[in-house]
Write a protein that holds these residues in place. Structure first.
Motif, PDB file in Angstrom:
ATOM      1  N   LYS A   1       0.836  -1.191   0.000  1.00 42.95           N
ATOM      2  CA  LYS A   1       0.000   0.000   0.000  1.00 42.95           C
ATOM      3  C   LYS A   1       0.876   1.247   0.000  1.00 42.95           C
ATOM      4  CE  LYS A   1      -3.758   2.274   2.494  1.00 42.95           C
ATOM      5  NZ  LYS A   1      -4.654   2.204   3.677  1.00 42.95           N
ATOM      6  N   LEU A   2       0.613   2.142  -0.937  1.00 41.55           N
ATOM      7  CA  LEU A   2       1.373   3.386  -1.012  1.00 41.55           C
ATOM      8  C   LEU A   2       1.059   4.264   0.198  1.00 41.55           C
ATOM      9  CD1 LEU A   2       0.868   4.241  -4.784  1.00 41.55           C
ATOM     10  CD2 LEU A   2       3.061   3.753  -3.711  1.00 41.55           C
ATOM     11  N   PRO A   3       2.058   4.956   0.747  1.00 42.52           N
ATOM     12  CA  PRO A   3       1.775   5.889   1.842  1.00 42.52           C
ATOM     13  C   PRO A   3       0.942   7.049   1.327  1.00 42.52           C
ATOM     14  CG  PRO A   3       4.015   6.185   1.052  1.00 42.52           C
ATOM     15  CD  PRO A   3       3.476   4.978   0.348  1.00 42.52           C
ATOM     16  N   LYS A   4       0.327   7.794   2.237  1.00 38.70           N
ATOM     17  CA  LYS A   4      -0.506   8.923   1.826  1.00 38.70           C
ATOM     18  C   LYS A   4       0.303   9.953   1.045  1.00 38.70           C
ATOM     19  CE  LYS A   4      -4.039   8.498   5.402  1.00 38.70           C
ATOM     20  NZ  LYS A   4      -4.730   9.139   6.542  1.00 38.70           N
ATOM     21  N   ASN A   5       1.524  10.188   1.492  1.00 37.69           N
ATOM     22  CA  ASN A   5       2.408  11.096   0.755  1.00 37.69           C
ATOM     23  C   ASN A   5       3.327  10.235  -0.112  1.00 37.69           C
ATOM     24  OD1 ASN A   5       4.120  13.030  -0.211  1.00 37.69           O
ATOM     25  ND2 ASN A   5       4.602  13.936   1.757  1.00 37.69           N
ATOM     26  N   ASP A   6       2.813   9.806  -1.259  1.00 40.84           N
ATOM     27  CA  ASP A   6       3.564   8.846  -2.085  1.00 40.84           C
ATOM     28  C   ASP A   6       4.575   9.516  -3.018  1.00 40.84           C
ATOM     29  OD1 ASP A   6       1.919   9.982  -3.951  1.00 40.84           O
ATOM     30  OD2 ASP A   6       0.895   8.134  -4.532  1.00 40.84           O
ATOM     31  N   THR A   7       4.809  10.822  -2.814  1.00 39.82           N
ATOM     32  CA  THR A   7       5.882  11.495  -3.559  1.00 39.82           C
ATOM     33  C   THR A   7       7.072  11.797  -2.647  1.00 39.82           C
ATOM     34  OG1 THR A   7       4.913  13.681  -3.141  1.00 39.82           O
ATOM     35  CG2 THR A   7       4.235  12.541  -5.161  1.00 39.82           C
ATOM     36  N   ASN A   8       7.000  11.334  -1.419  1.00 39.13           N
ATOM     37  CA  ASN A   8       8.087  11.519  -0.457  1.00 39.13           C
ATOM     38  C   ASN A   8       8.905  10.237  -0.399  1.00 39.13           C
ATOM     39  OD1 ASN A   8       9.475  11.348   2.194  1.00 39.13           O
ATOM     40  ND2 ASN A   8       8.525  13.345   2.544  1.00 39.13           N
ATOM     41  N   LYS A   9      10.186  10.312  -0.789  1.00 41.58           N
ATOM     42  CA  LYS A   9      11.013   9.108  -0.857  1.00 41.58           C
ATOM     43  C   LYS A   9      11.115   8.420   0.496  1.00 41.58           C
ATOM     44  CE  LYS A   9      14.706   8.521  -3.493  1.00 41.58           C
ATOM     45  NZ  LYS A   9      16.081   8.523  -4.064  1.00 41.58           N
ATOM     46  N   ARG A  10      11.283   9.191   1.569  1.00 41.88           N
ATOM     47  CA  ARG A  10      11.443   8.587   2.896  1.00 41.88           C
ATOM     48  C   ARG A  10      10.211   7.775   3.285  1.00 41.88           C
ATOM     49  NH1 ARG A  10      11.078  10.969   8.210  1.00 41.88           N
ATOM     50  NH2 ARG A  10      10.625  12.985   7.257  1.00 41.88           N
ATOM     51  N   TYR A  11       9.024   8.279   2.966  1.00 43.28           N
ATOM     52  CA  TYR A  11       7.797   7.561   3.291  1.00 43.28           C
ATOM     53  C   TYR A  11       7.680   6.278   2.455  1.00 43.28           C
ATOM     54  CZ  TYR A  11       6.057  11.661   5.854  1.00 43.28           C
ATOM     55  OH  TYR A  11       5.896  12.680   6.756  1.00 43.28           O
ATOM     56  N   LEU A  12       8.064   6.370   1.186  1.00 42.66           N
ATOM     57  CA  LEU A  12       8.007   5.202   0.320  1.00 42.66           C
ATOM     58  C   LEU A  12       8.960   4.109   0.800  1.00 42.66           C
ATOM     59  CD1 LEU A  12       7.878   7.078  -3.094  1.00 42.66           C
ATOM     60  CD2 LEU A  12       6.123   5.479  -2.281  1.00 42.66           C
ATOM     61  N   VAL A  13      10.170   4.514   1.156  1.00 42.38           N
ATOM     62  CA  VAL A  13      11.158   3.546   1.647  1.00 42.38           C
ATOM     63  C   VAL A  13      10.639   2.860   2.903  1.00 42.38           C
ATOM     64  CG1 VAL A  13      13.449   3.316   2.709  1.00 42.38           C
ATOM     65  CG2 VAL A  13      13.170   4.658   0.608  1.00 42.38           C
ATOM     66  N   ARG A  14      10.078   3.635   3.816  1.00 45.98           N
ATOM     67  CA  ARG A  14       9.579   3.057   5.063  1.00 45.98           C
ATOM     68  C   ARG A  14       8.415   2.123   4.804  1.00 45.98           C
ATOM     69  NH1 ARG A  14      11.184   0.772   9.274  1.00 45.98           N
ATOM     70  NH2 ARG A  14      10.127   1.228  11.216  1.00 45.98           N
ATOM     71  N   ALA A  15       7.541   2.459   3.856  1.00 42.88           N
ATOM     72  CA  ALA A  15       6.412   1.584   3.530  1.00 42.88           C
ATOM     73  C   ALA A  15       6.907   0.238   3.018  1.00 42.88           C
ATOM     74  CB  ALA A  15       5.516   2.253   2.489  1.00 42.88           C
TER      75      ALA A  15
END
Length: 301
Positions: A151-165
């Protein structure tokens, strides 16, 4: 709104709000009046040597009331919301054991909610895997999530959030539906124009107080690419030092970035139905009344 004032241990007072809303000064005043200690819930003030740019409580404020959650790690060390949760819960217990009132104060929503809702965080990251993921572009990370049913994070243009997901394999933080018992939660509600003027005043103060020189020293000591140096003010100071911005442009850019931060903080806070939204004056009166009632109850026990 659950205050849990039927319990005899001191309540946990939570004061949140956007940047520059006046929550720190209010907390210092109330904690001073009601035998309290403050735990700072801010993802930047946990770092040592980052004083001006993170707008830490002043030394005079710290002399008036004990403050916790400041200067916990070096700017090149990792500190997560899970780390803060563990730290804050321990401090709340210690403060209560002393018979004093714990105040949790700050604008980092994830830090506050991790404590209030008892978040269960995903597993820690593997440094080798993280290094590989960080070399990927945002598009590659988004595609990886789609291809692996993450599942993509809510802020899916933020690299740090994507990596953590990806690291958590798409499992969101589990949390309780209700907040901790015996808790008073208030957010400072401020008129937009007043908040904007406060942010402008903060920009002037921070730059006058030497944030550019602080940024220069931090960059030389810890490197500009450490996570702690990604805060708005330090990126802007770097651009100024590189000759990419004038001094006035740097100040204006900080105002814009801090205003955007304030709006993001408000969006996060509005998701919490347990928050009482009050002006500074109303918050002072409301919290003061709750603590006075608690003190009166203790006096009759």
């Amino acid at each position: 709104m659950a205050t849990g004032m039927e319990r005899t241990e001191p309540p946990l007072v939570v004061i949140v709000g956007p940047t520059a809303s006046g929550k720190t000064a209010l907390a210092v005043e109330l904690a001073g009046e009601h035998d309290g200690e403050i735990i700072c819930a801010d993802s930047r003030t946990v770092y040592r040597d980052m004083d001006i740019g993170t707008a830490k409580p002043t030394m005079s404020e710290r002399a008036m009331v004990p403050h916790w959650g400041l200067d916990l790690v070096a700017p090149d060390e990792r500190f997560t919301a899970a780390d803060f949760q563990q730290y804050a819960l321990a401090k709340i217990a210690e403060i209560r054991a002393r018979g004093r009132v714990p105040f949790l104060v700050g604008g980092t929503g994830l830090y506050v909610d991790a404590v209030l809702f008892g978040y269960q965080f995903g597993s820690e990251s593997n440094p080798e895997i993280r290094s590989q993921l960080e070399k990927m572009t945002i598009i590659q990370l988004q595609n990886y999530c789609v291809e692996n049913n993450i599942k993509l994070p809510k802020n899916d243009t933020n690299k740090r959030y994507l990596v953590r997901a990806i690291e958590q394999k798409g499992v969101n933080h589990k949390r309780n539906d209700d907040i901790l018992l015996n808790t008073i939660v208030v957010s400072i509600s401020t008129d937009r124009e007043i908040l904007r003027r406060r942010i402008e005043g903060r920009s002037e103060q921070i730059f006058t107080n030497g944030v550019v020189e602080e940024a220069r020293k931090l960059g030389e000591l810890y490197g500009w690419d450490s996570e702690a140096m990604t805060g708005n003010i330090y990126r802007i100071a770097r651009h100024y030092l590189n000759g990419e911005l004038t001094f006035e442009e740097a100040k204006q850019q900080f105002i814009t970035k801090d205003w955007q931060l304030a709006k993001r903080q408000l969006t996060w806070l509005r998701r919490n139905p347990h928050i009482q939204w009050l002006s500074l004056a109303e918050a002072e009166q409301y919290i003061g009344k709750q603590l006075f009632d608690y003190e009166q109850k203790c006096a009759t026990v």
